[in-house]
Scaffold this active site. Structure first.
Site, PDB file in Angstrom:
ATOM      1  N   TYR A 137     -21.990 -64.335   6.809  1.00  0.00           N
ATOM      2  CA  TYR A 137     -20.958 -63.448   7.375  1.00  0.00           C
ATOM      3  C   TYR A 137     -20.967 -62.096   6.669  1.00  0.00           C
ATOM      4  CZ  TYR A 137     -16.447 -61.290   8.225  1.00  0.00           C
ATOM      5  OH  TYR A 137     -15.464 -60.380   8.530  1.00  0.00           O
ATOM      6  N   ARG A 144     -23.411 -54.594  10.394  1.00  0.00           N
ATOM      7  CA  ARG A 144     -22.489 -53.987  11.376  1.00  0.00           C
ATOM      8  C   ARG A 144     -22.016 -52.624  10.895  1.00  0.00           C
ATOM      9  NH1 ARG A 144     -17.102 -57.196  13.013  1.00  0.00           N
ATOM     10  NH2 ARG A 144     -16.913 -57.285  10.747  1.00  0.00           N
ATOM     11  N   TYR A 197     -10.645 -54.015   2.725  1.00  0.00           N
ATOM     12  CA  TYR A 197     -10.689 -55.220   1.885  1.00  0.00           C
ATOM     13  C   TYR A 197     -11.427 -54.904   0.583  1.00  0.00           C
ATOM     14  CZ  TYR A 197      -9.344 -58.611   5.584  1.00  0.00           C
ATOM     15  OH  TYR A 197      -8.695 -59.335   6.541  1.00  0.00           O
ATOM     16  N   ARG A 210      -7.513 -54.255  13.828  1.00  0.00           N
ATOM     17  CA  ARG A 210      -6.743 -55.468  14.149  1.00  0.00           C
ATOM     18  C   ARG A 210      -6.504 -55.601  15.641  1.00  0.00           C
ATOM     19  NH1 ARG A 210      -7.514 -58.683   9.863  1.00  0.00           N
ATOM     20  NH2 ARG A 210      -6.990 -57.609   7.934  1.00  0.00           N
ATOM     21  N   GLU A 314      -7.999 -69.428  13.812  1.00  0.00           N
ATOM     22  CA  GLU A 314      -7.993 -67.993  14.106  1.00  0.00           C
ATOM     23  C   GLU A 314      -7.633 -67.839  15.583  1.00  0.00           C
ATOM     24  OE1 GLU A 314     -11.202 -65.629  12.310  1.00  0.00           O
ATOM     25  OE2 GLU A 314     -11.467 -64.683  14.273  1.00  0.00           O
TER      26      GLU A 314
HETATM   27  C1  3EB Z   1      -9.623 -61.630   8.697  1.00  0.00           C
HETATM   28  O1  3EB Z   1      -8.463 -61.302   8.961  1.00  0.00           O
HETATM   29  C2  3EB Z   1     -10.157 -62.853   9.364  1.00  0.00           C
HETATM   30  O2  3EB Z   1     -15.456 -59.565  10.900  1.00  0.00           O
HETATM   31  O3  3EB Z   1     -15.196 -59.095  12.999  1.00  0.00           O
HETATM   32  C3  3EB Z   1     -11.122 -61.759  11.995  1.00  0.00           C
HETATM   33  C4  3EB Z   1     -11.524 -60.973  13.077  1.00  0.00           C
HETATM   34  C5  3EB Z   1     -11.951 -61.870  10.896  1.00  0.00           C
HETATM   35  C6  3EB Z   1     -12.740 -60.284  13.060  1.00  0.00           C
HETATM   36  C7  3EB Z   1     -14.824 -59.634  11.949  1.00  0.00           C
HETATM   37  C8  3EB Z   1     -13.170 -61.176  10.885  1.00  0.00           C
HETATM   38  C9  3EB Z   1     -13.566 -60.394  11.957  1.00  0.00           C
HETATM   39  O4  3EB Z   1     -10.326 -61.001   7.894  1.00  0.00           O
HETATM   40  C10 3EB Z   1     -11.578 -62.728   9.734  1.00  0.00           C
END
Ligand code: 3EB
Length: 332
Positions: A137, A144, A197, A210, A314
């Site tokens: 990942y 990406r 992050y 989001r 999720e």
């Molecule tokens: C998170 O909140 C959960 O890498 O495209 C959620 C939606 C998550 C998209 C992405 C990762 C992705 O980090 C993980």
């Protein structure tokens, strides 16, 4: 006018939609059958857990379909659905394969006149597996980010909404929704933006928003909600799956409330897709989600791997402001 609507259906009625020239996308869940030739059909190889098995994107106008440099697409003048699948030559080549896939996706979208991807879905196997000391990942996130940077996507204000999900089938699969004009990026006040992050979650923070709010017309908004999990701040919360679900529902409510500041009519979930690891009971989860958003909210459950090992559930989806929906007030 809304250029398209999304609905869930069973496998039998799914194929009947292929006779409708307004069909933009037919997402087939479950085990993949023969490679479909109709560009509107996209296989998402995740086991479904009862109920709906397919998702239909139905346009307001007839669609044009085609294939461009391996990218399958359908568009109707206002929106473009596109998808591609690339084979992995080796498990350590995911980063460069991701770059290649994004380049082709963006090039096709631009060439067809839809330079703004609003929402991108990413699927690949062994998502939590470490290769050469880096989780796949995280390698995907590096690729990406490089690809979006090369496309000159504004990396903090114009990021598409996304999901990144682990499958059990080979191949990197991307599908996307693109538009002629951008939408609004929405962040969640309960969460650190994923693109901020800290480095403990990987050498390159995940490049997604989001949610994306798209204003298609007066009182006609779509909120494309990214995969949402039990993350508060930047940290995963709770070991118990039902506690994770409750936290996820709070995140969804906060995200929709945030988007509502930019809409003339309040948004409600129109449909939700729920990814669960094997240790989560979909029957219990269904009841809990119905309590939060109403028992009339269409739900589709898929067995999947989530991109952090400790996350068990999720939820992603579409919220709309369609005012003809009359909904009762739901108890918290
Ligand atoms: C998170 O909140 C959960 O890498 O495209 C959620 C939606 C998550 C998209 C992405 C990762 C992705 O980090 C993980």
């Amino acid at each position: 006018m809304t250029p398209f609507t999304i609905l869930y259906c069973d496998a039998a009625s799914a194929d009947a939609w292929l006779n409708d020239d307004r069909l933009l996308a037919l997402l087939h869940f479950g085990s993949p059958t023969a490679s479909p030739t109709d560009p509107r059909i996209c296989a998402v190889p995740l086991p479904e857990l009862g109920g709906a098995t397919a998702e239909v994107w139905l346009g307001a106008q007839p669609a044009r379909t085609g294939v461009l440099d391996g990218v399958h697409y359908a568009d109707n003048g206002a929106v473009l659905f596109l998808h591609l699948r690339l084979d992995e030559s080796a498990p350590d080549a995911l980063r460069s394969l991701t770059v290649a896939a994004y380049q082709r996706l963006f090039a096709a979208a631009r060439a067809l006149g839809y330079p703004h991807p609003l929402r991108i879905w990413n699927y690949f196997p062994a998502i939590n597996q470490e290769v050469d000391g880096l989780e796949r990942y995280r390698a995907f996130c590096v690729g990406r980010h490089a690809a979006l940077g090369a496309e000159q996507v504004e990396l903090e204000t114009r990021l598409p909404a996304a999901s990144a999900i682990g499958t059990c089938e080979p191949g990197l699969r991307l599908y996307a929704l693109a538009a002629r004009e951008p939408g609004w990026q929405i962040e969640n006040p309960r969460q650190v933006s994923a693109f901020h992050y800290p480095v403990r979650y990987g050498p390159q923070s995940p490049s997604f928003s989001r949610a994306i709010l798209k204003h298609w017309g007066e009182r006609d908004d779509h909120l494309y909600i990214s995969g949402t999990a039990s993350v508060v701040g930047h940290a995963s919360q709770h070991l118990d799956p039902m506690a994770q679900l409750d936290e996820t529902l709070l995140n969804l409510e906060a995200l929709i409330a945030q988007a509502n500041q930019r809409t003339s009519a309040p948004l409600h979930p129109a449909l939700l897709r729920v990814y669960v690891r094997p240790n989560l009971d979909p029957v219990l989860a269904r009841a809990r989600i119905a309590r939060a958003f109403g028992s009339d909210t269409p739900l589709l459950f898929l067995r999947a791997d989530i991109c952090r090992r400790e996350l068990l559930i999720e939820i992603e989806g579409l919220a709309t402001s369609v005012t003809t929906h009359h909904r009762r007030n739901h108890a918290p």
